[in-house]
Design an enzyme around this catalytic site. Structure first.
Site, mmCIF file in Angstrom:
data_model
loop_
_atom_site.group_PDB
_atom_site.id
_atom_site.type_symbol
_atom_site.label_atom_id
_atom_site.label_comp_id
_atom_site.label_asym_id
_atom_site.label_seq_id
_atom_site.Cartn_x
_atom_site.Cartn_y
_atom_site.Cartn_z
ATOM 1 N N GLU A 168 -5.019 27.803 38.842
ATOM 2 C CA GLU A 168 -3.810 28.324 39.505
ATOM 3 C C GLU A 168 -2.525 27.999 38.737
ATOM 4 O O GLU A 168 -1.613 27.366 39.269
ATOM 5 C CB GLU A 168 -3.717 27.795 40.939
ATOM 6 N N GLU A 367 -12.543 29.435 44.430
ATOM 7 C CA GLU A 367 -12.047 28.771 45.639
ATOM 8 C C GLU A 367 -11.868 29.812 46.728
ATOM 9 O O GLU A 367 -11.407 30.922 46.470
ATOM 10 C CB GLU A 367 -10.670 28.099 45.425
#
Length: 464
Positions: A168, A367
């Site tokens: 991320e 995720e």
């Protein structure tokens, strides 16, 4: 009528964690300070209930027990991160022998339990000494990161075959340089752009090092939190707003990582507003020749936007929100604890986009998860009965299954997270794990979802 959702042979079932969020031992084993250790020292009140990164799930001391539990609940893969500040305490100098031993032990223990290690090199945890040089604002730190990456490939590449440069990477940009929820708490769009640019240059340099080390059967990628941008309506102004949000928050990393170049529309927009980063000679070629082999996709929620209702204040800091307003769709389904919309079809839309516009690159869900506060309310017979989490995962898997049936090159599903862990500023407010942790005793207890994921992994799917 029962429907069977069967996944491809060899599908990766597992979960994901990060070093700072589970290791604990933040001042043990020769580890250097990172920005989280420092920020917590400086402003403990900004952390939920004053709980900092030293108080985590103690994986550093309990990894054997935890890996055993992973095996028991059907994991065949597991993604974790190496802490740069544990391995190289000042980010650039001496390698910490205790850290080498620890990560070797973790990798060996996983392999002994038939769990393939997926290793991520950077998960928000800049070594403090590197931040003093400017963090990702600094080209010097980019070079230090490339050396750190090569060190990891050399030390662990004989056993680790799946590597990821960043998790991320948009989050440190948003949190640290736009919206003040990560250290260094700067609000400056131009610096944010520079940080984002240097992060992707660091990523490309790490890939170059990876190729030079030549790990047999090794693959390297990046993990991006892709948040589909949905316009409020089909009005051209709403559609344009969604396209700009997509440029800033998705394509700014997705395009250079997978295609080796930035979107022309993003460059044009940054030029128009005088927000271009400083670039160096050779950068363009570096990006073009070091694209990813595999893409990790984190998906939690959609982004819904609409055309701006009012002109931005010209005296305010330049922000992505100069081009769109966030839109709260009436009737949306919510996770009230996290304040996030639950929109399962988003996972399908992402995978279709990757299939159609990014050469159907090999990918996996790295995720996806649901944080819930006060889970002790749901204890029955000494176990947290988290049917809501099972339902959440199941509904996302149905849409993922549909994408795979339509030809999307999806190899696995990793849940966030294996066991309840420390969240950056929320500490243990919302729990995400398959395994519950008692913070007083550190006792691990599987939740109902742990038994469900075990069965799903063993059957390589589920019926409903």
């Amino acid at each position: 009528m029962t429907v069977q959702y069967k996944f491809p042979d060899g599908f990766w079932w597992g979960s994901a964690v990060s070093a700072t969020q589970i290791e604990g031992a933040s001042r043990e084993g020769g580890k250097g300070l990172n920005i989280w250790d420092y920020w917590y020292e400086k402003e403990p009140d900004r952390f939920f209930n004053g709980v900092g990164p030293d108080t985590t799930s103690d994986f550093y001391h309990r990894y054997k027990e935890d890996i055993q539990l992973m095996k028991e609940i059907g994991h065949n893969t597991f993604r974790f991160s190496i802490s740069w500040s544990r391995l190289i305490p000042d980010g650039i100098g001496e390698i910490n022998k205790q850290a080498i031993q620890f990560y070797n032990d973790v990798i060996d223990e996983m392999l002994a339990n038939h769990i393939k290690p997926f290793v991520n090199l950077y998960h928000f945890d800049m070594p403090l000494e590197m931040q003093k040089l400017g963090g990702w604002e600094s080209r010097e730190v980019v070079e230090a990161y490339a050396r750190y990456a090569k060190t990891c490939f050399t030390l662990f590449g004989d056993r680790v075959k799946k590597w990821f440069t960043h998790n991320e990477p948009i989050v440190p940009v948003e949190g640290g340089y736009l919206y003040d929820f990560h250290y260094p708490n700067i609000v400056d769009f131009k610096k944010a752009v520079q940080v984002a640019y240097h992060t992707i240059i660091a990523h490309a340099k790490a890939i170059k090092e990876f190729r030079s080390v030549q790990i047999p059967n090794g693959k390297i990628g990046i993990i991006l939190n892709l948040t589909p941008s949905y316009p409020r309506s089909s009005h051209p102004a709403d559609i344009k707003a969604a396209e700009i949000a997509d440029l800033f928050f998705n394509r700014s990393f997705l395009d250079p990582a997978v295609k080796g170049k930035y979107p022309e529309e993003l460059i044009a927009l940054l030029k128009e507003y005088d927000q271009m980063p400083e670039v160096e000679e050779g950068d363009r070629e570096l990006l073009q020749s070091n694209t990813v082999d595999i893409l990790g996709v984190n998906y939690y929620q959609p982004r819904r936007v609409k055309a701006k209702s009012h002109l931005p204040n010209p005296e305010s800091p330049f922000m992505p929100e100069w081009f769109f307003d966030n839109y709260e769709m009436p009737g949306r389904k919510m996770n009230p604890y996290r304040g996030w919309e639950i929109y399962e079809k988003g996972i399908y839309d992402i995978m279709v986009n990757i299939k159609e516009n990014y050469d159907n690159i090999e990918s996996f869900i790295s995720e996806n998860g649901m944080g819930v506060e006060g889970e002790e309310r749901f204890i029955q017979d000494d176990m947290i009965n988290d049917d809501y989490r099972i339902q959440f995962v199941k509904e996302h898997l149905k849409w993922l299954h549909k994408a795979i049936e339509e030809g999307a090159n999806v190899k696995g599903y990793h849940m966030w997270t294996f066991m309840d862990n420390w969240s950056w500023s929320n500490a243990y407010k919302n729990r995400y794990g398959f395994i519950s942790i008692d913070l007083q005793t550190q006792k691990r207890t599987p939740k109902k979802s742990a038994y469900w994921i075990k069965e799903t992994s063993q059957n390589n799917g589920f019926t409903e």
